[in-house]
Design an enzyme around this catalytic site. Structure first.
Site, PDB file in Angstrom:
ATOM      1  N   ALA A 137     -33.415  33.732-113.245  1.00  0.00           N
ATOM      2  CA  ALA A 137     -33.053  35.095-112.840  1.00  0.00           C
ATOM      3  C   ALA A 137     -32.419  35.050-111.448  1.00  0.00           C
ATOM      4  O   ALA A 137     -32.855  34.276-110.584  1.00  0.00           O
ATOM      5  CB  ALA A 137     -34.291  35.974-112.823  1.00  0.00           C
ATOM      6  N   GLU A 179     -38.790  36.151-126.244  1.00  0.00           N
ATOM      7  CA  GLU A 179     -40.040  36.689-125.683  1.00  0.00           C
ATOM      8  C   GLU A 179     -39.648  37.949-124.935  1.00  0.00           C
ATOM      9  O   GLU A 179     -39.120  37.879-123.829  1.00  0.00           O
ATOM     10  CB  GLU A 179     -40.668  35.698-124.694  1.00  0.00           C
ATOM     11  CG  GLU A 179     -41.046  34.370-125.294  1.00  0.00           C
ATOM     12  CD  GLU A 179     -42.176  34.473-126.289  1.00  0.00           C
ATOM     13  OE1 GLU A 179     -42.833  35.533-126.359  1.00  0.00           O
ATOM     14  OE2 GLU A 179     -42.384  33.500-127.019  1.00  0.00           O
ATOM     15  N   CYS A 210     -45.361  40.863-119.088  1.00  0.00           N
ATOM     16  CA  CYS A 210     -45.103  41.465-120.408  1.00  0.00           C
ATOM     17  C   CYS A 210     -46.395  41.660-121.188  1.00  0.00           C
ATOM     18  O   CYS A 210     -46.428  42.477-122.107  1.00  0.00           O
ATOM     19  CB  CYS A 210     -44.101  40.631-121.186  1.00  0.00           C
ATOM     20  SG  CYS A 210     -44.470  38.884-121.122  1.00  0.00           S
TER      21      CYS A 210
HETATM   22  P1  NAD Z   1     -33.474  41.292-117.994  1.00  0.00           P
HETATM   23  O1  NAD Z   1     -33.737  41.143-119.431  1.00  0.00           O
HETATM   24  O2  NAD Z   1     -32.307  42.091-117.569  1.00  0.00           O
HETATM   25  O3  NAD Z   1     -33.304  39.842-117.310  1.00  0.00           O
HETATM   26  C1  NAD Z   1     -33.967  38.664-117.755  1.00  0.00           C
HETATM   27  C2  NAD Z   1     -32.998  37.497-117.659  1.00  0.00           C
HETATM   28  O4  NAD Z   1     -31.848  37.751-118.471  1.00  0.00           O
HETATM   29  C3  NAD Z   1     -32.444  37.247-116.252  1.00  0.00           C
HETATM   30  O5  NAD Z   1     -32.266  35.857-116.080  1.00  0.00           O
HETATM   31  C4  NAD Z   1     -31.092  37.944-116.284  1.00  0.00           C
HETATM   32  O6  NAD Z   1     -30.180  37.422-115.360  1.00  0.00           O
HETATM   33  C5  NAD Z   1     -30.661  37.643-117.702  1.00  0.00           C
HETATM   34  N1  NAD Z   1     -29.675  38.583-118.250  1.00  0.00           N
HETATM   35  C6  NAD Z   1     -29.512  39.906-117.961  1.00  0.00           C
HETATM   36  N2  NAD Z   1     -28.509  40.424-118.706  1.00  0.00           N
HETATM   37  C7  NAD Z   1     -28.039  39.412-119.481  1.00  0.00           C
HETATM   38  C8  NAD Z   1     -27.020  39.315-120.470  1.00  0.00           C
HETATM   39  N3  NAD Z   1     -26.276  40.366-120.829  1.00  0.00           N
HETATM   40  N4  NAD Z   1     -26.814  38.114-121.071  1.00  0.00           N
HETATM   41  C9  NAD Z   1     -27.546  37.062-120.737  1.00  0.00           C
HETATM   42  N5  NAD Z   1     -28.541  37.079-119.815  1.00  0.00           N
HETATM   43  C10 NAD Z   1     -28.781  38.245-119.197  1.00  0.00           C
HETATM   44  O7  NAD Z   1     -34.776  41.836-117.324  1.00  0.00           O
HETATM   45  P2  NAD Z   1     -34.898  42.455-115.849  1.00  0.00           P
HETATM   46  O8  NAD Z   1     -33.744  43.332-115.489  1.00  0.00           O
HETATM   47  O9  NAD Z   1     -35.179  41.334-114.957  1.00  0.00           O
HETATM   48  O10 NAD Z   1     -36.151  43.377-116.055  1.00  0.00           O
HETATM   49  C11 NAD Z   1     -36.022  44.605-116.776  1.00  0.00           C
HETATM   50  C12 NAD Z   1     -37.148  44.763-117.740  1.00  0.00           C
HETATM   51  O11 NAD Z   1     -37.250  43.605-118.575  1.00  0.00           O
HETATM   52  C13 NAD Z   1     -38.520  44.870-117.124  1.00  0.00           C
HETATM   53  O12 NAD Z   1     -38.816  46.145-116.710  1.00  0.00           O
HETATM   54  C14 NAD Z   1     -39.384  44.435-118.251  1.00  0.00           C
HETATM   55  O13 NAD Z   1     -39.569  45.506-119.133  1.00  0.00           O
HETATM   56  C15 NAD Z   1     -38.576  43.406-118.943  1.00  0.00           C
HETATM   57  N6  NAD Z   1     -38.994  42.046-118.579  1.00  0.00           N
HETATM   58  C16 NAD Z   1     -39.784  41.398-119.441  1.00  0.00           C
HETATM   59  C17 NAD Z   1     -40.210  40.136-119.130  1.00  0.00           C
HETATM   60  C18 NAD Z   1     -41.075  39.369-120.054  1.00  0.00           C
HETATM   61  O14 NAD Z   1     -41.777  38.484-119.604  1.00  0.00           O
HETATM   62  N7  NAD Z   1     -41.047  39.638-121.346  1.00  0.00           N
HETATM   63  C19 NAD Z   1     -39.844  39.544-117.930  1.00  0.00           C
HETATM   64  C20 NAD Z   1     -39.006  40.239-117.065  1.00  0.00           C
HETATM   65  C21 NAD Z   1     -38.587  41.497-117.406  1.00  0.00           C
END
Ligand code: NAD
Length: 491
Positions: free
Chosen positions: A187, A265, A299
């Site tokens: 991230a 996940e 999560c």
């Molecule tokens: P996100 O899904 O946006 O990001 C997670 C990862 O995906 C990061 O590495 C990000 O750079 C990457 N990413 C984002 N958009 C992408 C795309 N279009 N293509 C490929 N990769 C992409 O999550 P976030 O913005 O960090 O958090 C938002 C919400 O996600 C949180 O409020 C929570 O609900 C959820 N979340 C869940 C977990 C989990 O463990 N399941 C972890 C973090 C966040």
């Protein structure tokens, strides 16, 4: 390309480049992006911002070493994973400190994550030499059925900011154990932990003569382009993701063109059902673990406490007391038990859910007010009498906010617990064996804790159902996500 992070007379130096295999390099564009301390809003470091040239090069390398890496003896790969476990453990405090800086979690919790994250290397070192196929005779007497497992090939791992180390090691370790090379995109909020892991990996790989390219770590703010371009390339064989459900769905759609294997996940909205005969001392300990681990930014965090009416008042009083004892501060300052939220945006999303619940008629027993000053802090908060229509009962909170509602009939409690699009974790508390069995059976989630608030274990299959995704990480199941099955028909 390094930066030194310092607080309270403790320093840690981290790489700030891209790990192109075992080489730490800058971005060809020369671009960098800042990493911010969420407790102070100060810039901790500037990190190389990888672009297309870098991630395609990482895939070239991964594809180029795939056959060689797959041919390493299982025992050798196991020894490499064991060495990674030991090296990571030796540097546990460095890793914990980096996580407290960039993610905000209290140092003791960060140490816990290092132990947990390192354990995936040890677990999969053991699985690397145990993963087997099967042999049986064809029932019709036509020969022998031999089933073997082969590495799927180059993997892309996309990881979130909430557990910067463990969410990556639970992907890297099984991929390596299975014989797959892996490209990791951490991230953008928390790349430093992974870049430090890159240093450890480079040291271990050099000791064991592992060719460069088996692991690459690509920090970037261009996540969308990275996944689109890499997944459009048929040399990539698998994507594994932890993060939000909408991004997970985008990746699954993208995987269709090349039919890449995928593990997802995604989000959760865990219920925590407490029946009237539950042991309340145990419940309180587990409630704090399930709600407040990682400040609720998990999560599997308990979002919805569904409590039998007969004990609801005592439970709420005691939970409110425990939540009011939580001390907010910088993760590296003594006495801190709750760090900041990762970003202002995420903190505001939590505040919005609380405000919506209050507008619907819920009441606060503690917290609920965004503090003044620097840092993205939000206090430990308890909401009671939350009406069914409040958004907070239906959306993932991802913060230190507990909601309490009550029930009189267990079937009604279970129906409400299951009334969510998510299905990652659920928790049930009772001293009655029949109620325990009912909760274990009827709670609809990939993981159910019975009289347990901490359920994560590298030896157990972590994963969800419904909108929480598919695939399992950890356990004996974890390595199978990185293997294809081959059936050989023998005469
Ligand atoms: P996100 O899904 O946006 O990001 C997670 C990862 O995906 C990061 O590495 C990000 O750079 C990457 N990413 C984002 N958009 C992408 C795309 N279009 N293509 C490929 N990769 C992409 O999550 P976030 O913005 O960090 O958090 C938002 C919400 O996600 C949180 O409020 C929570 O609900 C959820 N979340 C869940 C977990 C989990 O463990 N399941 C972890 C973090 C966040």
């Amino acid at each position: 390309m390094k930066a030194t992070l310092t607080r309270n007379n403790h320093s840690v130096t981290v790489p700030t480049g891209i790990w192109m295999g075992t080489q730490c390099i800058g971005a060809s564009s020369g671009q960098q992006f800042p990493v911010v301390d969420p407790a102070t809003e100060e810039v901790l470091a500037h990190v190389a911002n990888a672009g297309s040239a870098e991630w395609m090069k990482a895939l070239d390398l991964a594809d180029g070493v795939a056959t060689t890496w797959a041919a390493f003896a299982d025992r050798k790969r196991s020894e490499i994973l064991t060495a990674l476990f030991h090296k990571l453990t030796q540097r546990a405090d460095d890793f914990a400190r980096v996580m407290s800086f960039e993610m905000g979690k209290p140092f003791a919790e960060a140490q816990g994550e290092v132990a947990y994250g390192a354990e995936y290397f040890r677990w999969f070192a053991e699985e690397a030499v145990r993963s087997a196929g099967r042999v049986n005779s064809a029932p019709a007497g036509t020969g022998t059925i031999v089933v073997t497992r082969e590495p799927v090939g180059p993997v892309l791992a996309i990881t979130p900011w909430n557990f910067p180390l463990a969410m990556a090691t639970r992907k890297i370790a099984p991929a390596l154990a299975a014989g797959c090379p892996i490209v990791v995109k951490p991230a953008a909020e928390t790349p430093l932990t992974m870049l430090l892991l890159g240093e450890v990996i480079a040291e271990v790989f050099s000791e064991f003569n592992v060719p460069s390219g088996v692991v690459s770590i690509i920090p970037t703010t261009g996540a969308k382009d990275l996944s689109q371009e890499l997944m459009a390339d048929a040399r990539l064989k698998k994507v594994t993701f932890t993060g939000s459900t909408p991004v997970g769905k985008t990746l699954v759609r993208q995987s269709a063109d090349n039919l890449q294997r995928s593990s997802m996940e995604l989000g959760g909205n865990a219920p925590f059902v407490i029946d009237e005969d539950a042991d309340l001392d145990l419940v309180l300990t587990c409630a704090m673990q399930a709600k407040m681990r990682n400040g609720g930014e998990a999560c599997i965090a308990a979002n919805r406490f569904i409590v039998h009416e007969a004990i609801a008042e005592e439970f709420t009083t005691r939970l409110t007391h425990r939540m009011s004892e939580v001390r907010t501060g910088h993760g590296l300052d003594e006495g801190t038990t709750l760090g900041p939220i990762i970003t202002a945006k995420q903190r505001d999303a939590i505040a919005e859910l609380v405000d919506d619940a209050l507008a619907c008629g819920a009441q606060l027993t503690v917290g609920g007010k965004k503090p003044e000053g620097d840092g993205f802090f939000y206090p430990a908060t308890v909401l009671v009498n939350v009406p069914a229509q409040a958004r907070i009962l239906h959306e993932e909170i991802f913060g230190p906010v507990a909601t309490v509602t009550t029930f009189t009939c267990l079937d009604d409690a279970i129906a409400r617990a299951n009334d969510t699009e998510f299905g990652l974790a659920a928790y049930g508390f009772t001293e009655n064996i029949h109620t325990a069995q009912k909760l274990a059976k009827e709670l609809k989630a990939g993981m159910v804790g019975i009289n347990r608030g901490a359920i994560s274990d590298p030896a157990a299959p972590f994963g969800g159902i419904k909108q929480s995704g598919f695939g399992r990480e950890g356990g004996t199941e974890g390595i199978e996500e990185y293997q294809s099955i081959k059936y050989i028909a023998l005469q």
